[in-house]
Write a protein that holds these residues in place. Structure first.
Motif, PDB file in Angstrom:
ATOM      1  N   ASP A 186     -83.723 -34.114  40.411  1.00  0.00           N
ATOM      2  CA  ASP A 186     -84.254 -33.557  41.474  1.00  0.00           C
ATOM      3  C   ASP A 186     -85.066 -34.453  42.256  1.00  0.00           C
ATOM      4  O   ASP A 186     -86.565 -34.916  41.951  1.00  0.00           O
ATOM      5  CB  ASP A 186     -85.214 -32.268  41.118  1.00  0.00           C
ATOM      6  CG  ASP A 186     -85.361 -31.653  42.482  1.00  0.00           C
ATOM      7  OD1 ASP A 186     -85.742 -32.141  43.414  1.00  0.00           O
ATOM      8  OD2 ASP A 186     -85.002 -30.317  42.438  1.00  0.00           O
ATOM      9  N   GLU A 187     -84.440 -35.373  43.296  1.00  0.00           N
ATOM     10  CA  GLU A 187     -85.294 -36.522  43.822  1.00  0.00           C
ATOM     11  C   GLU A 187     -86.749 -35.963  44.568  1.00  0.00           C
ATOM     12  O   GLU A 187     -87.809 -36.589  44.107  1.00  0.00           O
ATOM     13  CB  GLU A 187     -84.536 -36.904  45.063  1.00  0.00           C
ATOM     14  CG  GLU A 187     -85.352 -38.113  45.732  1.00  0.00           C
ATOM     15  CD  GLU A 187     -84.401 -38.623  47.026  1.00  0.00           C
ATOM     16  OE1 GLU A 187     -84.756 -39.296  47.761  1.00  0.00           O
ATOM     17  OE2 GLU A 187     -83.242 -38.165  46.967  1.00  0.00           O
ATOM     18  N   ALA A 188     -86.745 -34.603  44.916  1.00  0.00           N
ATOM     19  CA  ALA A 188     -88.051 -34.157  45.709  1.00  0.00           C
ATOM     20  C   ALA A 188     -88.948 -34.010  44.482  1.00  0.00           C
ATOM     21  O   ALA A 188     -90.290 -34.283  44.668  1.00  0.00           O
ATOM     22  CB  ALA A 188     -87.686 -32.920  46.480  1.00  0.00           C
ATOM     23  N   LEU A 189     -88.544 -33.214  43.504  1.00  0.00           N
ATOM     24  CA  LEU A 189     -89.443 -33.030  42.195  1.00  0.00           C
ATOM     25  C   LEU A 189     -89.988 -34.210  41.543  1.00  0.00           C
ATOM     26  O   LEU A 189     -91.198 -34.426  41.269  1.00  0.00           O
ATOM     27  CB  LEU A 189     -88.514 -31.925  41.627  1.00  0.00           C
ATOM     28  CG  LEU A 189     -89.362 -31.031  40.665  1.00  0.00           C
ATOM     29  CD1 LEU A 189     -90.340 -30.007  41.599  1.00  0.00           C
ATOM     30  CD2 LEU A 189     -88.648 -30.099  39.717  1.00  0.00           C
ATOM     31  N   LEU A 190     -89.013 -35.121  41.645  1.00  0.00           N
ATOM     32  CA  LEU A 190     -89.518 -36.295  40.838  1.00  0.00           C
ATOM     33  C   LEU A 190     -90.395 -37.063  41.853  1.00  0.00           C
ATOM     34  O   LEU A 190     -91.425 -37.732  41.051  1.00  0.00           O
ATOM     35  CB  LEU A 190     -88.056 -37.319  40.657  1.00  0.00           C
ATOM     36  CG  LEU A 190     -88.518 -38.387  39.998  1.00  0.00           C
ATOM     37  CD1 LEU A 190     -89.153 -38.377  38.661  1.00  0.00           C
ATOM     38  CD2 LEU A 190     -87.045 -39.367  39.670  1.00  0.00           C
ATOM     39  N   THR A 191     -90.326 -37.273  42.982  1.00  0.00           N
ATOM     40  CA  THR A 191     -91.151 -37.897  44.021  1.00  0.00           C
ATOM     41  C   THR A 191     -92.589 -37.430  43.773  1.00  0.00           C
ATOM     42  O   THR A 191     -93.579 -38.288  43.526  1.00  0.00           O
ATOM     43  CB  THR A 191     -90.951 -37.870  45.127  1.00  0.00           C
ATOM     44  OG1 THR A 191     -89.527 -38.416  45.457  1.00  0.00           O
ATOM     45  CG2 THR A 191     -91.962 -38.674  46.198  1.00  0.00           C
ATOM     46  N   VAL A 192     -92.686 -36.003  43.658  1.00  0.00           N
ATOM     47  CA  VAL A 192     -94.019 -35.440  43.353  1.00  0.00           C
ATOM     48  C   VAL A 192     -94.443 -35.664  42.143  1.00  0.00           C
ATOM     49  O   VAL A 192     -95.809 -35.824  42.091  1.00  0.00           O
ATOM     50  CB  VAL A 192     -94.011 -33.850  43.673  1.00  0.00           C
ATOM     51  CG1 VAL A 192     -95.086 -33.276  43.674  1.00  0.00           C
ATOM     52  CG2 VAL A 192     -93.217 -33.666  44.952  1.00  0.00           C
ATOM     53  N   ALA A 193     -94.040 -35.665  41.170  1.00  0.00           N
ATOM     54  CA  ALA A 193     -94.280 -36.057  39.638  1.00  0.00           C
ATOM     55  C   ALA A 193     -94.783 -37.435  39.509  1.00  0.00           C
ATOM     56  O   ALA A 193     -95.815 -37.530  39.036  1.00  0.00           O
ATOM     57  CB  ALA A 193     -93.135 -35.896  38.662  1.00  0.00           C
ATOM     58  N   LEU A 194     -94.022 -38.271  40.205  1.00  0.00           N
ATOM     59  CA  LEU A 194     -94.771 -39.853  40.233  1.00  0.00           C
ATOM     60  C   LEU A 194     -95.919 -39.635  41.113  1.00  0.00           C
ATOM     61  O   LEU A 194     -96.969 -40.562  40.648  1.00  0.00           O
ATOM     62  CB  LEU A 194     -93.750 -40.593  40.751  1.00  0.00           C
ATOM     63  CG  LEU A 194     -92.314 -40.648  39.752  1.00  0.00           C
ATOM     64  CD1 LEU A 194     -91.348 -41.925  40.502  1.00  0.00           C
ATOM     65  CD2 LEU A 194     -92.572 -41.006  38.489  1.00  0.00           C
ATOM     66  N   GLU A 195     -96.023 -39.238  42.244  1.00  0.00           N
ATOM     67  CA  GLU A 195     -97.084 -38.948  42.925  1.00  0.00           C
ATOM     68  C   GLU A 195     -98.570 -38.456  42.091  1.00  0.00           C
ATOM     69  O   GLU A 195     -99.598 -39.008  42.446  1.00  0.00           O
ATOM     70  CB  GLU A 195     -97.024 -38.316  44.237  1.00  0.00           C
ATOM     71  CG  GLU A 195     -96.113 -39.104  45.222  1.00  0.00           C
ATOM     72  CD  GLU A 195     -95.747 -38.349  46.516  1.00  0.00           C
ATOM     73  OE1 GLU A 195     -96.138 -37.147  46.561  1.00  0.00           O
ATOM     74  OE2 GLU A 195     -95.069 -38.600  47.405  1.00  0.00           O
ATOM     75  N   ILE A 196     -98.158 -37.616  41.590  1.00  0.00           N
ATOM     76  CA  ILE A 196     -99.224 -36.883  40.732  1.00  0.00           C
ATOM     77  C   ILE A 196     -99.566 -37.733  39.750  1.00  0.00           C
ATOM     78  O   ILE A 196    -100.889 -38.198  39.533  1.00  0.00           O
ATOM     79  CB  ILE A 196     -98.810 -35.446  40.124  1.00  0.00           C
ATOM     80  CG1 ILE A 196     -98.561 -34.539  41.278  1.00  0.00           C
ATOM     81  CG2 ILE A 196     -99.946 -34.847  39.110  1.00  0.00           C
ATOM     82  CD1 ILE A 196     -98.050 -33.195  40.962  1.00  0.00           C
ATOM     83  N   ASN A 197     -98.781 -38.467  38.860  1.00  0.00           N
ATOM     84  CA  ASN A 197     -99.191 -39.496  37.795  1.00  0.00           C
ATOM     85  C   ASN A 197    -100.002 -40.564  38.411  1.00  0.00           C
ATOM     86  O   ASN A 197    -101.097 -40.911  38.094  1.00  0.00           O
ATOM     87  CB  ASN A 197     -97.939 -40.121  37.156  1.00  0.00           C
ATOM     88  CG  ASN A 197     -97.548 -39.236  36.044  1.00  0.00           C
ATOM     89  OD1 ASN A 197     -98.106 -39.110  35.075  1.00  0.00           O
ATOM     90  ND2 ASN A 197     -96.427 -38.492  36.099  1.00  0.00           N
ATOM     91  N   ALA A 198     -99.659 -41.159  39.759  1.00  0.00           N
ATOM     92  CA  ALA A 198    -100.189 -42.197  40.452  1.00  0.00           C
ATOM     93  C   ALA A 198    -101.483 -41.611  40.699  1.00  0.00           C
ATOM     94  O   ALA A 198    -102.418 -42.421  40.531  1.00  0.00           O
ATOM     95  CB  ALA A 198     -99.355 -42.769  41.554  1.00  0.00           C
ATOM     96  N   GLY A 199    -101.585 -40.396  41.371  1.00  0.00           N
ATOM     97  CA  GLY A 199    -103.026 -39.849  41.486  1.00  0.00           C
ATOM     98  C   GLY A 199    -103.929 -39.663  40.504  1.00  0.00           C
ATOM     99  O   GLY A 199    -105.047 -39.985  40.731  1.00  0.00           O
ATOM    100  N   ASN A 200    -103.483 -39.366  39.577  1.00  0.00           N
ATOM    101  CA  ASN A 200    -104.146 -39.208  38.089  1.00  0.00           C
ATOM    102  C   ASN A 200    -104.869 -40.614  37.859  1.00  0.00           C
ATOM    103  O   ASN A 200    -106.171 -40.643  37.278  1.00  0.00           O
ATOM    104  CB  ASN A 200    -103.354 -38.495  36.860  1.00  0.00           C
ATOM    105  CG  ASN A 200    -103.303 -36.879  37.208  1.00  0.00           C
ATOM    106  OD1 ASN A 200    -104.347 -36.408  37.861  1.00  0.00           O
ATOM    107  ND2 ASN A 200    -102.232 -36.505  36.718  1.00  0.00           N
ATOM    108  N   LEU A 201    -103.998 -41.399  37.730  1.00  0.00           N
ATOM    109  CA  LEU A 201    -104.551 -42.751  37.438  1.00  0.00           C
ATOM    110  C   LEU A 201    -105.580 -43.481  38.406  1.00  0.00           C
ATOM    111  O   LEU A 201    -106.616 -43.793  38.014  1.00  0.00           O
ATOM    112  CB  LEU A 201    -103.362 -43.795  37.483  1.00  0.00           C
ATOM    113  CG  LEU A 201    -103.627 -45.158  37.140  1.00  0.00           C
ATOM    114  CD1 LEU A 201    -104.220 -45.383  35.804  1.00  0.00           C
ATOM    115  CD2 LEU A 201    -102.448 -46.112  37.148  1.00  0.00           C
ATOM    116  N   ALA A 202    -105.390 -43.038  39.608  1.00  0.00           N
ATOM    117  CA  ALA A 202    -106.429 -43.535  40.638  1.00  0.00           C
ATOM    118  C   ALA A 202    -107.684 -42.810  40.438  1.00  0.00           C
ATOM    119  O   ALA A 202    -108.666 -43.120  40.565  1.00  0.00           O
ATOM    120  CB  ALA A 202    -105.991 -43.541  42.054  1.00  0.00           C
ATOM    121  N   HIS A 203    -107.516 -41.346  40.028  1.00  0.00           N
ATOM    122  CA  HIS A 203    -108.570 -40.728  39.970  1.00  0.00           C
ATOM    123  C   HIS A 203    -109.420 -41.132  38.787  1.00  0.00           C
ATOM    124  O   HIS A 203    -110.777 -41.144  38.809  1.00  0.00           O
ATOM    125  CB  HIS A 203    -108.266 -39.202  39.940  1.00  0.00           C
ATOM    126  CG  HIS A 203    -109.413 -38.017  39.645  1.00  0.00           C
ATOM    127  ND1 HIS A 203    -110.270 -37.872  40.385  1.00  0.00           N
ATOM    128  CD2 HIS A 203    -109.742 -37.505  38.212  1.00  0.00           C
ATOM    129  CE1 HIS A 203    -111.218 -37.023  39.752  1.00  0.00           C
ATOM    130  NE2 HIS A 203    -110.758 -36.786  38.691  1.00  0.00           N
TER     131      HIS A 203
END
Length: 404
Positions: A52-69
């Motif tokens: 699911d492209e939309a769901l996957l995009t959000v999942a990767l954004e959340i992972n990137a956001g957690n790393l940045a946080h």
């Protein structure tokens, strides 16, 4: 929550090394991020999300956001326990997971990403110091910090997804989706039972749609477009199944669906429409046709926003093998494929007008001689003369319009 011995009172030397490591993370090469993303998408239980492209995009954004946080927190207070960052974006993602019937196992991607991130972090740590004592403290402190942050995050997200699933337990959506799956599979489910679960009659006319958005599209946008199609088509009821974070499978009890104007104010949304059908077989066939058009729309450029199966029959037949289709188009059109837009439009219109230059000129609001000049230009660009290869050229032009 799981407890880890995270000591925020690290030695000054290690605190400074942590900050140096964080700076290295922020300047990490793209290959590192790609490796973490690959770990996320390849993780166990990620099949539904990866598809699911939309769901996957959000999942990767959340992972990137957690790393940045985590990085920002350790820059400010090296080695301290990092608080969980739950954003509205994250809450929406969790609700979408629950609507798809997924549970806390869908959070395993955080663990997979943690393993890769830790290996990359160790590479950074070994490059920062040769002092074995300092290095040991650096690894112990950051290992505890990362583990605690991931444990806390997964624990809190698991509670959120369990809550979302509980809230949805009383919803009829899961029951409706299961009934739709049975009908689409051709299972011998009783008509009365199926219609009761679907709250939709199966014996009338049906036209199926797939309404879907890009990574920036929200569920409200897709729903708004759906309502606009219903109003334009003159129907008040529909059957809807949520197929993804921003994708709906829809059946309308009518033969004619007017979708073109519905996407005008929603640039990220597209609509794929099947042909009209009757009864269960029409219900199934129209849906699978809509899925075929959806695949073609997703593969084509963003300029094409809506399409009906009747418009895409030839492309669906000839374009199943993408590589072979492109080879056919290149071999048939040659340089014509890259001709000016007015030449290509002229040739396409000429075919649609039954190869009549006068009718073509009328439809293009131009002079017949202009049409003849453009056709001559097209003929000069083709590998073979147009009169001797017209059928192949017409098919290649139609394929090209979808492939480019």
């Amino acid at each position: 929550m799981n407890a880890h011995p995270v000591d925020s009172g690290v030695s000054p030397a290690v605190a400074e090394l942590i900050r140096d490591g964080v700076r290295a993370i922020l300047e990490a090469p793209p290959e590192w991020i790609d490796e973490i993303n690959s770990a996320v998408t390849d993780g166990a239980g990620m099949e539904a999300i990866a598809g699911d492209e939309a769901l996957l995009t959000v999942a990767l954004e959340i992972n990137a956001g957690n790393l940045a946080h985590w990085a920002a927190s350790n820059m400010a207070d090296p080695g301290a326990r990092v608080p969980v960052a739950i954003t509205d974006h994250t809450r929406t993602y969790i609700r979408d997971l629950a609507r798809r019937g997924l549970d806390s196992r869908a959070l395993d991607s955080f663990r997979t990403a943690q393993n890769v991130a830790w290996r990359l972090w160790m590479e950074i740590c070994f490059s920062l110091t040769d002092d074995a004592t300092v290095l040991r403290e650096l690894l112990e402190v950051t290992s505890a910090s990362i583990a605690a942050f991931i444990d806390d995050t997964v624990h809190e997200l698991a509670e959120l997804i369990d809550l979302a699933r509980t809230e949805l337990a009383g919803d009829t959506h899961a029951e409706r989706r299961a009934a739709v799956a049975l009908v689409l599979e051709g299972a011998p489910i009783a008509q009365e039972r199926a219609e009761s679960q679907l709250r939709y009659r199966l014996d009338g006319p049906h036209t199926a749609m797939v309404v879907f958005g890009d990574a920036e599209t929200g569920p409200d946008d897709v729903e708004t477009v759906c309502a606009a199609v219903m109003e334009a088509s003159g129907v008040s009821g529909r059957l809807t199944v949520m197929a993804g974070a921003s994708e709906l499978w829809v059946w309308l009890p009518c033969r004619e669906v007017r979708a073109e104007g519905a996407v005008a104010d929603h640039r990220g949304v597209r609509i794929a429409v099947g042909s009209a059908g009757d009864g269960r077989e029409g219900f199934r066939r129209s849906h699978f046709e809509a899925l075929t058009v959806r695949r073609l729309l997703a593969r084509s450029s963003g300029a094409r926003r809506t399409a009906h199966f009747d418009q895409a029959r030839l492309v669906a037949l000839l374009g199943e093998d993408d590589l072979a289709a492109r080879g056919f188009v290149d071999a048939t059109l040659g340089e014509l494929r890259h001709a000016d837009a007015d030449v290509l439009e002229c040739v396409r219109t000429w075919f649609g007008a039954g190869c009549n230059a006068s009718v073509t000129a009328s439809r293009l609001y131009t002079h017949r001689n202009t049409v003849l000049r453009r056709l001559a230009r097209a003929d000069a660009l083709l590998p073979r003369p147009l009169p001797t290869n017209a059928v192949h050229v017409a098919a290649a032009l139609e394929l090209s319009a979808w492939l480019d």
